[in-house]
Design a protein around this motif. Sequence first.
Motif, PDB file in Angstrom:
ATOM      1  N   VAL A 378      62.689 -14.770 -87.296  1.00 56.85           N
ATOM      2  CA  VAL A 378      62.339 -15.971 -88.056  1.00 56.85           C
ATOM      3  C   VAL A 378      61.182 -15.669 -88.995  1.00 56.85           C
ATOM      4  CG1 VAL A 378      61.482 -18.343 -87.913  1.00 56.85           C
ATOM      5  CG2 VAL A 378      63.162 -17.506 -86.237  1.00 56.85           C
ATOM      6  N   ASP A 379      61.377 -15.932 -90.285  1.00 59.21           N
ATOM      7  CA  ASP A 379      60.378 -15.704 -91.319  1.00 59.21           C
ATOM      8  C   ASP A 379      59.947 -14.244 -91.364  1.00 59.21           C
ATOM      9  OD1 ASP A 379      58.802 -16.345 -93.472  1.00 59.21           O
ATOM     10  OD2 ASP A 379      57.109 -17.058 -92.265  1.00 59.21           O
ATOM     11  N   VAL A 380      60.936 -13.373 -91.472  1.00 58.97           N
ATOM     12  CA  VAL A 380      60.707 -11.922 -91.508  1.00 58.97           C
ATOM     13  C   VAL A 380      61.603 -11.305 -92.574  1.00 58.97           C
ATOM     14  CG1 VAL A 380      60.028 -11.702 -89.079  1.00 58.97           C
ATOM     15  CG2 VAL A 380      62.466 -11.580 -89.709  1.00 58.97           C
ATOM     16  N   PRO A 381      61.349 -10.040 -92.934  1.00 60.23           N
ATOM     17  CA  PRO A 381      62.311  -9.354 -93.796  1.00 60.23           C
ATOM     18  C   PRO A 381      63.567  -9.018 -93.009  1.00 60.23           C
ATOM     19  CG  PRO A 381      60.616  -7.820 -93.077  1.00 60.23           C
ATOM     20  CD  PRO A 381      60.191  -9.180 -92.604  1.00 60.23           C
ATOM     21  N   LEU A 382      64.693  -8.989 -93.689  1.00 58.40           N
ATOM     22  CA  LEU A 382      65.965  -8.607 -93.078  1.00 58.40           C
ATOM     23  C   LEU A 382      66.676  -7.644 -94.016  1.00 58.40           C
ATOM     24  CD1 LEU A 382      67.113 -12.088 -91.717  1.00 58.40           C
ATOM     25  CD2 LEU A 382      66.314 -10.153 -90.352  1.00 58.40           C
ATOM     26  N   THR A 383      67.255  -6.611 -93.452  1.00 55.13           N
ATOM     27  CA  THR A 383      67.847  -5.553 -94.277  1.00 55.13           C
ATOM     28  C   THR A 383      68.974  -6.074 -95.170  1.00 55.13           C
ATOM     29  OG1 THR A 383      68.819  -3.337 -94.218  1.00 55.13           O
ATOM     30  CG2 THR A 383      69.410  -4.818 -92.407  1.00 55.13           C
ATOM     31  N   TYR A 384      69.707  -7.088 -94.717  1.00 53.36           N
ATOM     32  CA  TYR A 384      70.798  -7.587 -95.556  1.00 53.36           C
ATOM     33  C   TYR A 384      70.277  -8.468 -96.682  1.00 53.36           C
ATOM     34  CZ  TYR A 384      70.590 -11.080 -91.726  1.00 53.36           C
ATOM     35  OH  TYR A 384      70.188 -11.966 -90.754  1.00 53.36           O
ATOM     36  N   ALA A 385      69.094  -9.058 -96.540  1.00 54.35           N
ATOM     37  CA  ALA A 385      68.489  -9.767 -97.666  1.00 54.35           C
ATOM     38  C   ALA A 385      68.226  -8.788 -98.806  1.00 54.35           C
ATOM     39  CB  ALA A 385      67.197 -10.442 -97.231  1.00 54.35           C
ATOM     40  N   ASP A 386      67.684  -7.613 -98.469  1.00 57.79           N
ATOM     41  CA  ASP A 386      67.439  -6.588 -99.483  1.00 57.79           C
ATOM     42  C   ASP A 386      68.739  -6.132-100.142  1.00 57.79           C
ATOM     43  OD1 ASP A 386      64.796  -6.773 -98.780  1.00 57.79           O
ATOM     44  OD2 ASP A 386      64.599  -4.709 -98.070  1.00 57.79           O
ATOM     45  N   TYR A 387      69.788  -5.962 -99.329  1.00 56.64           N
ATOM     46  CA  TYR A 387      71.062  -5.465 -99.861  1.00 56.64           C
ATOM     47  C   TYR A 387      71.624  -6.409-100.924  1.00 56.64           C
ATOM     48  CZ  TYR A 387      75.973  -3.995-100.007  1.00 56.64           C
ATOM     49  OH  TYR A 387      77.208  -3.578-100.427  1.00 56.64           O
ATOM     50  N   TYR A 388      71.707  -7.701-100.601  1.00 56.00           N
ATOM     51  CA  TYR A 388      72.323  -8.626-101.546  1.00 56.00           C
ATOM     52  C   TYR A 388      71.399  -8.940-102.719  1.00 56.00           C
ATOM     53  CZ  TYR A 388      76.136  -8.876 -98.310  1.00 56.00           C
ATOM     54  OH  TYR A 388      77.201  -8.524 -97.517  1.00 56.00           O
ATOM     55  N   TYR A 389      70.088  -8.797-102.526  1.00 57.93           N
ATOM     56  CA  TYR A 389      69.146  -8.935-103.636  1.00 57.93           C
ATOM     57  C   TYR A 389      69.340  -7.804-104.644  1.00 57.93           C
ATOM     58  CZ  TYR A 389      64.570  -8.635-106.006  1.00 57.93           C
ATOM     59  OH  TYR A 389      63.561  -8.533-106.936  1.00 57.93           O
ATOM     60  N   VAL A 390      69.399  -6.570-104.162  1.00 58.25           N
ATOM     61  CA  VAL A 390      69.605  -5.432-105.062  1.00 58.25           C
ATOM     62  C   VAL A 390      70.974  -5.525-105.726  1.00 58.25           C
ATOM     63  CG1 VAL A 390      69.843  -2.908-105.170  1.00 58.25           C
ATOM     64  CG2 VAL A 390      67.988  -3.931-103.837  1.00 58.25           C
ATOM     65  N   GLU A 391      71.982  -5.948-104.973  1.00 57.67           N
ATOM     66  CA  GLU A 391      73.309  -6.131-105.562  1.00 57.67           C
ATOM     67  C   GLU A 391      73.262  -7.168-106.678  1.00 57.67           C
ATOM     68  OE1 GLU A 391      77.440  -6.359-103.430  1.00 57.67           O
ATOM     69  OE2 GLU A 391      76.678  -8.421-103.589  1.00 57.67           O
ATOM     70  N   ALA A 392      72.567  -8.281-106.436  1.00 54.02           N
ATOM     71  CA  ALA A 392      72.463  -9.329-107.452  1.00 54.02           C
ATOM     72  C   ALA A 392      71.744  -8.816-108.699  1.00 54.02           C
ATOM     73  CB  ALA A 392      71.731 -10.539-106.872  1.00 54.02           C
ATOM     74  N   LEU A 393      70.689  -8.043-108.519  1.00 51.48           N
ATOM     75  CA  LEU A 393      69.988  -7.458-109.662  1.00 51.48           C
ATOM     76  C   LEU A 393      70.918  -6.575-110.492  1.00 51.48           C
ATOM     77  CD1 LEU A 393      66.622  -6.448-107.955  1.00 51.48           C
ATOM     78  CD2 LEU A 393      66.869  -8.177-109.747  1.00 51.48           C
ATOM     79  N   LEU A 394      71.691  -5.741-109.798  1.00 52.76           N
ATOM     80  CA  LEU A 394      72.619  -4.858-110.513  1.00 52.76           C
ATOM     81  C   LEU A 394      73.708  -5.644-111.227  1.00 52.76           C
ATOM     82  CD1 LEU A 394      73.397  -1.679-108.371  1.00 52.76           C
ATOM     83  CD2 LEU A 394      72.397  -1.794-110.654  1.00 52.76           C
ATOM     84  N   ARG A 395      74.224  -6.676-110.576  1.00 52.15           N
ATOM     85  CA  ARG A 395      75.265  -7.488-111.212  1.00 52.15           C
ATOM     86  C   ARG A 395      74.723  -8.174-112.460  1.00 52.15           C
ATOM     87  NH1 ARG A 395      78.690 -10.360-106.212  1.00 52.15           N
ATOM     88  NH2 ARG A 395      80.003  -8.519-105.811  1.00 52.15           N
ATOM     89  N   MET A 396      73.495  -8.685-112.363  1.00 50.40           N
ATOM     90  CA  MET A 396      72.912  -9.339-113.534  1.00 50.40           C
ATOM     91  C   MET A 396      72.656  -8.314-114.641  1.00 50.40           C
ATOM     92  SD  MET A 396      72.026 -12.226-114.855  1.00 50.40           S
ATOM     93  CE  MET A 396      71.630 -13.478-113.617  1.00 50.40           C
ATOM     94  N   LYS A 397      72.201  -7.144-114.285  1.00 49.85           N
ATOM     95  CA  LYS A 397      71.952  -6.106-115.290  1.00 49.85           C
ATOM     96  C   LYS A 397      73.238  -5.753-116.039  1.00 49.85           C
ATOM     97  CE  LYS A 397      69.892  -1.524-115.941  1.00 49.85           C
ATOM     98  NZ  LYS A 397      69.026  -0.484-115.365  1.00 49.85           N
ATOM     99  N   LYS A 398      74.337  -5.628-115.309  1.00 49.28           N
ATOM    100  CA  LYS A 398      75.612  -5.294-115.953  1.00 49.28           C
ATOM    101  C   LYS A 398      76.043  -6.391-116.904  1.00 49.28           C
ATOM    102  CE  LYS A 398      77.144  -2.262-112.217  1.00 49.28           C
ATOM    103  NZ  LYS A 398      78.056  -2.096-111.051  1.00 49.28           N
ATOM    104  N   LEU A 399      75.802  -7.666-116.516  1.00 49.74           N
ATOM    105  CA  LEU A 399      76.135  -8.776-117.413  1.00 49.74           C
ATOM    106  C   LEU A 399      75.297  -8.724-118.678  1.00 49.74           C
ATOM    107  CD1 LEU A 399      76.655 -12.097-115.408  1.00 49.74           C
ATOM    108  CD2 LEU A 399      78.352 -10.680-116.559  1.00 49.74           C
ATOM    109  N   LEU A 400      73.999  -8.480-118.499  1.00 45.61           N
ATOM    110  CA  LEU A 400      73.099  -8.451-119.652  1.00 45.61           C
ATOM    111  C   LEU A 400      73.420  -7.303-120.604  1.00 45.61           C
ATOM    112  CD1 LEU A 400      69.734  -9.208-117.817  1.00 45.61           C
ATOM    113  CD2 LEU A 400      71.016 -10.759-119.291  1.00 45.61           C
TER     114      LEU A 400
END
Length: 402
Positions: A378-400
Amino acid sequence: MYRQFLSFLLLLGLFNGCATPEPKEKPLGQLVDESLEFATQHSLLMAESLKDQPDRLPQTIDKEGKLVTCNSAWWVSGFFPGVLWYLYENTPTDTLKDWATNYTMRVEDQKYTTDNHDVGFMIFCSFGNAYRLTGDTLYRDVIRTASNSLITRFNPTIGCIRSWDYAPWSAKWQYPVIIDNMMNLEMLEWASKAFDDTIYSHVAETHANTTLKNHFRDDFSSYHVVSYDTISGQPEKKNTAQGYSDDSAWARGQGWGLYGYTMMYRETGNEAYLKQAENIADFILNNPNLPEDKIPYWDFDAPDIPNAKRDASAGAIICSALIELSQYVSAEKSKAYLSVAEMQLRSLSSPAYQANLGENGNFILEHSVGHMPNGTEVDVPLTYADYYYVEALLRMKKLLNK
């Protein structure tokens, strides 16, 4: 007199200029690039920290802020290798490739997993990205074995892959299926095309159709757990395990559903999946309990809103899904989805959620929630939060960069 008036105007302008200006918003492309670079620095520190523990992978941190790891059998094991592959895709260096390969191979033994549904998470986030970026057939063969393992959990009478086997905490369910399971279908759809075998897509699409029919309420929010009667194949119970209540909208579960049906539309072209993804997106984005920064509370119906814990992992999953979904819908909806996704990326990339380098167990994001009712993660970092965050960054970069 004129000179005095002119001096007064200049003085007024000077004082007005002393007012604190509104901070200028960073261009999105710059924010994305800087965040990916920052994620790379975090992840290289993480990789180095476990170099002498070849059977361990990052999971979270404990109450003292120290890194908590897992072995390959825990459901989150494939996410950190996936993060490394995404970062390698963004910046193809030998160092990132070597670490990505190292951590991916730590998960290989899970290709034989038949006792849970998470083999898709474990293998496709790691080996799937590895094969996509390298073309090495070793990775491809692992995915095939894992896909064969996963489909052993499919029950044709029910039309779903079973999520959990019998355990003391799951004894109340005959055949539990959780909304998270939608995420594991991507590996099967990929395998069907890669190996020209419809058995994989049949299982995936039957599961998706059954879930669409039974897992959603009239407002398109999702139950967490639907258990099926093993004789009739019909739902026997609709509950939660990780949400606030059986009838609440557990935030990460809504994200899994949104992401899952968006992905299934991409893989199949089935308009029913696209419509379902749009309906789920509309439920999330129009929810009166979605905070201004668009990072949801851990449950949309948590009783202590607005003081409830936020879930960055749910925000990251929803963000990544919205970026993809924006490419399949009308121009009006696309603009709305991308607007929210941009707000989510800006929030997650801000000091409110992004950790300082060298802190937070070397995870990128803070403030996620794993299992609130159980009081764990609870209220901690989670490895899958990092995964989907980095994925979202890459997806947005490809769109841009289109």
